[in-house]
Design a protein around this motif. Structure first.
Motif, mmCIF file in Angstrom:
data_model
loop_
_atom_site.group_PDB
_atom_site.id
_atom_site.type_symbol
_atom_site.label_atom_id
_atom_site.label_comp_id
_atom_site.label_asym_id
_atom_site.label_seq_id
_atom_site.Cartn_x
_atom_site.Cartn_y
_atom_site.Cartn_z
ATOM 1 N N THR A 209 78.129 4.243 81.156
ATOM 2 C CA THR A 209 79.733 3.958 81.136
ATOM 3 C C THR A 209 80.115 4.420 79.989
ATOM 4 O O THR A 209 81.333 4.947 79.878
ATOM 5 N N ALA A 210 79.345 4.354 78.785
ATOM 6 C CA ALA A 210 79.917 5.037 77.692
ATOM 7 C C ALA A 210 80.078 6.403 77.712
ATOM 8 O O ALA A 210 81.316 7.040 77.426
ATOM 9 N N ALA A 211 79.022 7.150 78.190
ATOM 10 C CA ALA A 211 78.962 8.507 78.466
ATOM 11 C C ALA A 211 80.346 8.767 79.051
ATOM 12 O O ALA A 211 81.007 9.901 79.279
ATOM 13 N N ASP A 229 86.549 15.266 68.886
ATOM 14 C CA ASP A 229 85.235 15.119 68.639
ATOM 15 C C ASP A 229 84.464 13.969 69.333
ATOM 16 O O ASP A 229 84.756 12.827 68.832
ATOM 17 N N VAL A 230 83.654 14.242 70.234
ATOM 18 C CA VAL A 230 83.157 13.082 70.936
ATOM 19 C C VAL A 230 82.469 12.105 70.308
ATOM 20 O O VAL A 230 82.388 10.921 70.173
ATOM 21 N N GLN A 231 81.773 12.698 69.149
ATOM 22 C CA GLN A 231 81.243 11.642 68.145
ATOM 23 C C GLN A 231 81.975 10.788 67.345
ATOM 24 O O GLN A 231 81.436 10.115 66.537
ATOM 25 N N ALA A 232 83.393 11.004 67.326
ATOM 26 C CA ALA A 232 84.067 10.297 66.506
ATOM 27 C C ALA A 232 84.729 9.256 67.109
ATOM 28 O O ALA A 232 85.715 8.537 66.467
ATOM 29 N N TRP A 233 84.205 8.979 68.318
ATOM 30 C CA TRP A 233 84.776 8.033 69.125
ATOM 31 C C TRP A 233 83.628 7.243 69.851
ATOM 32 O O TRP A 233 82.866 7.524 69.967
ATOM 33 N N ARG A 234 84.175 5.843 70.047
ATOM 34 C CA ARG A 234 83.158 5.075 70.750
ATOM 35 C C ARG A 234 83.915 4.191 71.881
ATOM 36 O O ARG A 234 85.054 4.044 71.824
ATOM 37 N N HIS A 235 82.847 3.801 72.771
ATOM 38 C CA HIS A 235 83.487 3.345 74.154
ATOM 39 C C HIS A 235 83.560 1.948 73.723
ATOM 40 O O HIS A 235 82.821 1.296 73.156
ATOM 41 N N ARG A 236 84.673 1.379 74.533
ATOM 42 C CA ARG A 236 84.827 -0.160 74.727
ATOM 43 C C ARG A 236 85.105 -0.545 76.118
ATOM 44 O O ARG A 236 86.185 0.163 76.592
ATOM 45 N N GLY A 237 84.454 -1.382 76.489
ATOM 46 C CA GLY A 237 84.505 -2.067 77.922
ATOM 47 C C GLY A 237 84.612 -3.489 77.948
ATOM 48 O O GLY A 237 83.269 -3.899 77.661
ATOM 49 N N LEU A 250 88.841 4.097 74.342
ATOM 50 C CA LEU A 250 87.942 4.799 73.299
ATOM 51 C C LEU A 250 88.579 4.850 72.072
ATOM 52 O O LEU A 250 89.680 4.613 71.786
ATOM 53 N N GLU A 251 87.727 4.440 71.125
ATOM 54 C CA GLU A 251 88.181 3.890 69.759
ATOM 55 C C GLU A 251 87.616 4.816 68.673
ATOM 56 O O GLU A 251 86.529 5.029 68.792
ATOM 57 N N ALA A 252 88.581 5.013 67.789
ATOM 58 C CA ALA A 252 88.183 6.114 66.596
ATOM 59 C C ALA A 252 87.312 5.382 65.836
ATOM 60 O O ALA A 252 87.526 4.144 65.181
ATOM 61 N N VAL A 253 85.963 6.048 65.524
ATOM 62 C CA VAL A 253 85.189 5.545 64.651
ATOM 63 C C VAL A 253 85.540 5.386 63.120
ATOM 64 O O VAL A 253 85.254 4.508 62.193
ATOM 65 N N SER A 254 86.392 6.682 62.593
ATOM 66 C CA SER A 254 87.102 6.143 61.381
ATOM 67 C C SER A 254 88.368 7.093 61.647
ATOM 68 O O SER A 254 88.563 7.548 62.607
ATOM 69 N N HIS A 266 97.605 11.421 64.507
ATOM 70 C CA HIS A 266 96.601 10.914 63.679
ATOM 71 C C HIS A 266 96.361 9.567 64.350
ATOM 72 O O HIS A 266 96.931 8.826 64.825
ATOM 73 N N PHE A 267 94.960 9.008 64.374
ATOM 74 C CA PHE A 267 94.433 7.903 64.550
ATOM 75 C C PHE A 267 93.847 7.211 63.500
ATOM 76 O O PHE A 267 93.062 7.647 62.896
ATOM 77 N N GLU A 268 94.259 5.968 63.151
ATOM 78 C CA GLU A 268 93.524 5.203 62.208
ATOM 79 C C GLU A 268 92.201 4.652 62.659
ATOM 80 O O GLU A 268 92.105 4.765 63.722
ATOM 81 N N ARG A 269 91.421 4.336 61.957
ATOM 82 C CA ARG A 269 89.934 3.787 62.289
ATOM 83 C C ARG A 269 90.208 2.491 62.922
ATOM 84 O O ARG A 269 91.077 1.600 62.620
ATOM 85 N N GLY A 270 89.722 2.542 64.269
ATOM 86 C CA GLY A 270 89.892 1.337 65.193
ATOM 87 C C GLY A 270 90.868 1.539 66.069
ATOM 88 O O GLY A 270 91.096 0.717 67.047
ATOM 89 N N ALA A 271 91.715 2.590 65.997
ATOM 90 C CA ALA A 271 92.882 2.753 66.942
ATOM 91 C C ALA A 271 92.093 3.411 68.253
ATOM 92 O O ALA A 271 91.099 3.745 68.427
ATOM 93 N N ARG A 272 92.958 2.788 69.549
ATOM 94 C CA ARG A 272 92.407 2.966 70.653
ATOM 95 C C ARG A 272 92.952 3.841 71.677
ATOM 96 O O ARG A 272 94.459 3.673 71.489
ATOM 97 N N ILE A 273 92.364 4.471 72.535
ATOM 98 C CA ILE A 273 93.235 5.076 73.573
ATOM 99 C C ILE A 273 92.578 4.437 74.910
ATOM 100 O O ILE A 273 91.626 4.207 75.086
ATOM 101 N N HIS A 274 93.858 3.706 75.576
ATOM 102 C CA HIS A 274 93.410 3.092 76.885
ATOM 103 C C HIS A 274 93.287 4.032 78.050
ATOM 104 O O HIS A 274 93.912 4.663 78.340
#
Ligand code: AVI
Length: 316
Positions: A209-211, A229-237, A250-254, A266-274
């Motif tokens: 699901t993360a992928a 950059d896919v690696q700069a984001w993480r999945h939240r569900g 999707l949450e910005a890692v940094s 610009h996205f701060e660390r932890g900012a999310r796209i719903h």
């Protein structure tokens, strides 16, 4: 008889405008329909095989266990209109039970339907088959070659949950308006349950699901020319019990900046796209929605754990 009709065309500029408006909003968001490029559709098929993702197999179990009761409620000789048909497999499994006269799979592009429908027509030569390309989330105007008598709209998989309740009501009203007095709806609905089960279903151990969620960024790069950059984001569900919905983000890692030809954000660390909501209903809350949309004489079938339900509704 086999026929293919493309009713609505995707307009690239509208797609870009819609996506950029969402990405530029105070709380950035994208419509879940953009999760389904070619790879996204394959990843969704893989999700359906996961042990944690119970909806697909639970719905199939309900259709198998209650086949004769469903057949009795629905009646034979329908015009079976399969919304979001994809490979047409779910509806095809029901042909022997529902015995439709005409089968009308609808998907965003008629090309998605060609292979599956050609194969099905050989297997079931007596059913008239009409493949339709249409974005049915906006309108539901069916061409004249779709019989008006006994229209049975088929919307399995709990896809109704990907609309907000207000959007779901509008969608159900549109289906109601496309039916004559003898029409109906056969729909799969995911039910509210323990948070741990819901969380696992949308954040599985293998990371499929993360992928699926992260692949959206590659799709956006393709559609918009963004440089995600896919690696700069993480999945939240996770399940948001107050809203009765799964939320995917999707949450910005940094802290990072995403650029595209006409702008940047610009996205701060932890900012999310719903990226998606998946609403979970109770039998009561879904009954209210169906009745508000003008449906009645409802029948429900669920699995023994009451995790999922299939519902048949007549027009009122
Ligand atoms: C297509 N739809 C019903 C799925 C759901 O469960 O809401 C999409 C999905 N998103 C993550 N996993 C599955």
């Amino acid at each position: 008889m086999l026929q293919f009709i493309q009713c609505t065309e995707q307009n690239d500029q509208n797609v870009r405008d819609e996506l950029l408006a969402g990405l530029s909003a105070a709380q950035p968001f994208t419509s879940p329909k953009y999760l389904y490029d070619a790879l996204g559709s394959k990843l969704f098929e893989a999700i359906c095989e996961l042990p944690e993702y119970y909806p697909t197999r639970t719905e199939a179990l309900i259709f198998r266990s209650h086949a004769s009761a469903i057949a009795q409620a629905v009646g034979s000789g329908s015009t079976l209109i399969d919304l979001g048909a994809g490979n047409c497999a779910k509806a095809a499994r029901l042909f022997p039970v529902l015995q439709p006269v005409q089968y009308v799979p609808v998907d965003i592009s008629v090309n998605f339907l060609r292979d599956a429908l050609q194969r099905l027509q050989q297997q079931f030569p007596s059913i008239v088959m009409t493949g339709i390309g249409m974005d049915f989330s906006h309108e539901l105007l069916l061409p004249d070659s779709v019989r008006e008598a006994k229209r049975l709209f088929f919307y399995p998989g709990s896809s109704i949950g990907n609309y907000t309740p207000d959007e779901a009501l509008l969608f159900l009203q549109r289906i109601r308006a496309a039916c004559d007095d003898d029409g109906g709806l056969l729909i799969g609905v995911d039910l509210v349950k323990d948070k741990a089960i819901l969380d696992a279903a949308y954040d599985d151990a293998l990371g499929v699901t993360a992928a699926f969620n992260l692949n959206l960024l590659r799709h956006l790069n393709h559609l918009l020319g963004t440089d995600f950059d896919v690696q700069a984001w993480r999945h939240r569900g996770f399940f948001n019990a107050q809203e009765s919905r799964i939320e995917m983000h999707l949450e910005a890692v940094s802290a990072l900046t995403v650029r595209w030809p006409q702008g940047e954000r610009h996205f701060e660390r932890g900012a999310r796209i719903h990226t998606e909501n998946s609403y979970k209903y109770t039998q009561r809350s879904f009954t209210d929605l169906l009745e508000q949309a003008g449906f009645g004489r409802l029948s429900f079938w669920a699995d023994p754990q009451q995790w999922f339900m299939v519902c048949h509704a007549h027009v009122n």
